[in-house]
Design a protein around this motif. Sequence first.
Motif, PDB file in Angstrom:
ATOM      1  N   ALA A 269      29.502  34.966 -28.864  1.00  0.00           N
ATOM      2  CA  ALA A 269      31.040  34.953 -29.319  1.00  0.00           C
ATOM      3  C   ALA A 269      31.932  35.908 -29.188  1.00  0.00           C
ATOM      4  O   ALA A 269      33.026  35.760 -29.036  1.00  0.00           O
ATOM      5  N   SER A 270      31.592  37.153 -28.788  1.00  0.00           N
ATOM      6  CA  SER A 270      32.410  38.202 -28.581  1.00  0.00           C
ATOM      7  C   SER A 270      32.942  38.234 -26.926  1.00  0.00           C
ATOM      8  O   SER A 270      33.842  38.872 -26.525  1.00  0.00           O
ATOM      9  N   VAL A 271      32.133  37.288 -26.358  1.00  0.00           N
ATOM     10  CA  VAL A 271      32.720  37.311 -24.560  1.00  0.00           C
ATOM     11  C   VAL A 271      33.908  36.424 -24.774  1.00  0.00           C
ATOM     12  O   VAL A 271      34.093  35.396 -25.677  1.00  0.00           O
ATOM     13  N   GLY A 272      35.071  36.651 -24.347  1.00  0.00           N
ATOM     14  CA  GLY A 272      36.188  36.052 -24.414  1.00  0.00           C
ATOM     15  C   GLY A 272      36.373  35.165 -23.117  1.00  0.00           C
ATOM     16  O   GLY A 272      36.202  35.473 -22.230  1.00  0.00           O
ATOM     17  N   GLY A 273      37.228  34.289 -23.468  1.00  0.00           N
ATOM     18  CA  GLY A 273      37.621  33.085 -22.495  1.00  0.00           C
ATOM     19  C   GLY A 273      36.729  31.943 -22.327  1.00  0.00           C
ATOM     20  O   GLY A 273      37.120  30.940 -21.762  1.00  0.00           O
ATOM     21  N   TYR A 274      35.340  31.839 -22.643  1.00  0.00           N
ATOM     22  CA  TYR A 274      34.523  30.835 -22.386  1.00  0.00           C
ATOM     23  C   TYR A 274      33.434  30.807 -23.484  1.00  0.00           C
ATOM     24  O   TYR A 274      33.060  31.835 -23.994  1.00  0.00           O
TER      25      TYR A 274
ATOM     26  N   LEU B 286      28.428  28.977 -14.118  1.00  0.00           N
ATOM     27  CA  LEU B 286      29.807  28.496 -14.064  1.00  0.00           C
ATOM     28  C   LEU B 286      30.160  28.894 -15.800  1.00  0.00           C
ATOM     29  O   LEU B 286      29.651  28.611 -16.403  1.00  0.00           O
ATOM     30  N   ARG B 287      31.360  29.582 -15.777  1.00  0.00           N
ATOM     31  CA  ARG B 287      31.732  29.787 -17.029  1.00  0.00           C
ATOM     32  C   ARG B 287      32.589  28.753 -17.669  1.00  0.00           C
ATOM     33  O   ARG B 287      33.664  28.369 -17.234  1.00  0.00           O
ATOM     34  N   ILE B 288      32.186  28.103 -18.726  1.00  0.00           N
ATOM     35  CA  ILE B 288      32.763  26.771 -19.361  1.00  0.00           C
ATOM     36  C   ILE B 288      33.540  27.111 -20.594  1.00  0.00           C
ATOM     37  O   ILE B 288      32.820  27.803 -21.602  1.00  0.00           O
ATOM     38  N   GLN B 289      34.752  26.992 -20.731  1.00  0.00           N
ATOM     39  CA  GLN B 289      35.444  26.782 -22.213  1.00  0.00           C
ATOM     40  C   GLN B 289      35.364  25.443 -22.626  1.00  0.00           C
ATOM     41  O   GLN B 289      35.343  24.653 -22.139  1.00  0.00           O
ATOM     42  N   ILE B 290      34.877  25.481 -24.044  1.00  0.00           N
ATOM     43  CA  ILE B 290      34.596  24.178 -24.748  1.00  0.00           C
ATOM     44  C   ILE B 290      35.806  23.697 -25.644  1.00  0.00           C
ATOM     45  O   ILE B 290      35.884  24.721 -26.428  1.00  0.00           O
TER      46      ILE B 290
ATOM     47  N   ALA C 110      45.475  30.738 -19.832  1.00  0.00           N
ATOM     48  CA  ALA C 110      45.114  30.803 -18.377  1.00  0.00           C
ATOM     49  C   ALA C 110      44.752  32.274 -17.988  1.00  0.00           C
ATOM     50  O   ALA C 110      44.261  32.507 -16.905  1.00  0.00           O
ATOM     51  N   GLU C 111      45.210  33.334 -18.677  1.00  0.00           N
ATOM     52  CA  GLU C 111      44.918  34.570 -18.407  1.00  0.00           C
ATOM     53  C   GLU C 111      43.473  35.023 -18.619  1.00  0.00           C
ATOM     54  O   GLU C 111      42.940  35.995 -18.293  1.00  0.00           O
ATOM     55  N   GLN C 112      42.590  34.352 -19.440  1.00  0.00           N
ATOM     56  CA  GLN C 112      41.278  34.632 -19.713  1.00  0.00           C
ATOM     57  C   GLN C 112      40.635  34.052 -18.715  1.00  0.00           C
ATOM     58  O   GLN C 112      40.724  33.163 -17.919  1.00  0.00           O
ATOM     59  N   PRO C 113      39.172  34.717 -18.475  1.00  0.00           N
ATOM     60  CA  PRO C 113      38.196  34.295 -17.487  1.00  0.00           C
ATOM     61  C   PRO C 113      37.342  33.067 -17.766  1.00  0.00           C
ATOM     62  O   PRO C 113      36.838  33.041 -19.023  1.00  0.00           O
ATOM     63  N   TRP C 114      37.520  31.999 -17.023  1.00  0.00           N
ATOM     64  CA  TRP C 114      36.540  30.769 -17.301  1.00  0.00           C
ATOM     65  C   TRP C 114      36.861  30.223 -15.972  1.00  0.00           C
ATOM     66  O   TRP C 114      37.910  29.972 -15.217  1.00  0.00           O
ATOM     67  N   ASP C 115      35.971  29.188 -15.668  1.00  0.00           N
ATOM     68  CA  ASP C 115      35.813  28.348 -14.522  1.00  0.00           C
ATOM     69  C   ASP C 115      36.385  26.833 -14.697  1.00  0.00           C
ATOM     70  O   ASP C 115      36.988  26.246 -13.934  1.00  0.00           O
ATOM     71  N   SER C 116      35.952  26.243 -15.661  1.00  0.00           N
ATOM     72  CA  SER C 116      36.384  24.875 -16.177  1.00  0.00           C
ATOM     73  C   SER C 116      36.193  25.001 -17.700  1.00  0.00           C
ATOM     74  O   SER C 116      35.812  25.863 -18.496  1.00  0.00           O
ATOM     75  N   VAL C 117      36.891  23.788 -18.085  1.00  0.00           N
ATOM     76  CA  VAL C 117      37.069  23.479 -19.437  1.00  0.00           C
ATOM     77  C   VAL C 117      36.374  22.154 -19.629  1.00  0.00           C
ATOM     78  O   VAL C 117      36.766  21.274 -18.961  1.00  0.00           O
ATOM     79  N   VAL C 118      35.620  21.998 -20.501  1.00  0.00           N
ATOM     80  CA  VAL C 118      35.032  20.814 -21.027  1.00  0.00           C
ATOM     81  C   VAL C 118      35.848  20.356 -22.625  1.00  0.00           C
ATOM     82  O   VAL C 118      35.852  21.248 -23.307  1.00  0.00           O
ATOM     83  N   LEU C 119      35.910  19.055 -22.655  1.00  0.00           N
ATOM     84  CA  LEU C 119      36.643  18.463 -23.749  1.00  0.00           C
ATOM     85  C   LEU C 119      35.718  17.347 -24.278  1.00  0.00           C
ATOM     86  O   LEU C 119      35.329  16.381 -23.636  1.00  0.00           O
ATOM     87  N   VAL C 120      35.219  17.713 -25.496  1.00  0.00           N
ATOM     88  CA  VAL C 120      34.522  16.990 -26.434  1.00  0.00           C
ATOM     89  C   VAL C 120      35.205  15.958 -27.154  1.00  0.00           C
ATOM     90  O   VAL C 120      35.847  16.404 -28.099  1.00  0.00           O
ATOM     91  N   LEU C 121      35.071  14.731 -26.831  1.00  0.00           N
ATOM     92  CA  LEU C 121      35.735  13.703 -27.761  1.00  0.00           C
ATOM     93  C   LEU C 121      34.917  13.060 -28.745  1.00  0.00           C
ATOM     94  O   LEU C 121      33.677  12.685 -28.418  1.00  0.00           O
ATOM     95  N   MET C 122      35.186  12.984 -30.064  1.00  0.00           N
ATOM     96  CA  MET C 122      34.275  12.848 -31.034  1.00  0.00           C
ATOM     97  C   MET C 122      35.093  11.536 -31.962  1.00  0.00           C
ATOM     98  O   MET C 122      36.354  11.366 -31.945  1.00  0.00           O
TER      99      MET C 122
END
Length: 165
Positions: free
Chosen positions: A51-56, A66-70, A90-102
């Motif tokens: 959890a301390s890793v920022g951005g993803y 691949l670094r994924i933001q959820i 945008a300023e944080q490190p990540w490669d893609s964003v995953v959106l979970v729809l519930m």
Amino acid sequence: MSIYAADKLISQARQLAAEYRRTMGKPLPGISNEIALHDAIRLLKLTPVDASVGGYDAVDPARDGLRIQIKSRTIFDESKTGQRIGQIKAEQPWDSVVLVLMDDNYEPYEIYEADRDDLLEFMEKSSSSRAKRGALSVARFKMIGRLAWSRDEGLAPELWDNQTG
């Protein structure tokens, strides 16, 4: 904690969150994101990060880490338009964003993924100040991204083919 214990806790959290909303008339704060995080990692076969890793939130070992933001969104009424997802930084490190729809029982029914370059390009070109800040609607995210998983079909083979078998 074992995987079984985490799955059981998430199942109980789903029930509690759904019952809380039905009883109180509002969602239980913060729970949908925790459930979505668990679901995305399990369903897409990702590896969680500290959890301390920022951005993803996770990495995909099958795609060279691949670094994924959820992100998550619980859809209680599909007829309502303009539902938004949490701000993409945008300023944080990540490669893609995953959106979970519930759904209203906090069960995932679709997961979309959008690449960093595609999201940043939209944010830069948009005339909307919200979009420029990284606040996108669910509909816009779905247009930019691609379906990675669905309740009916499972993993999208063209995206996650390297993980089947």
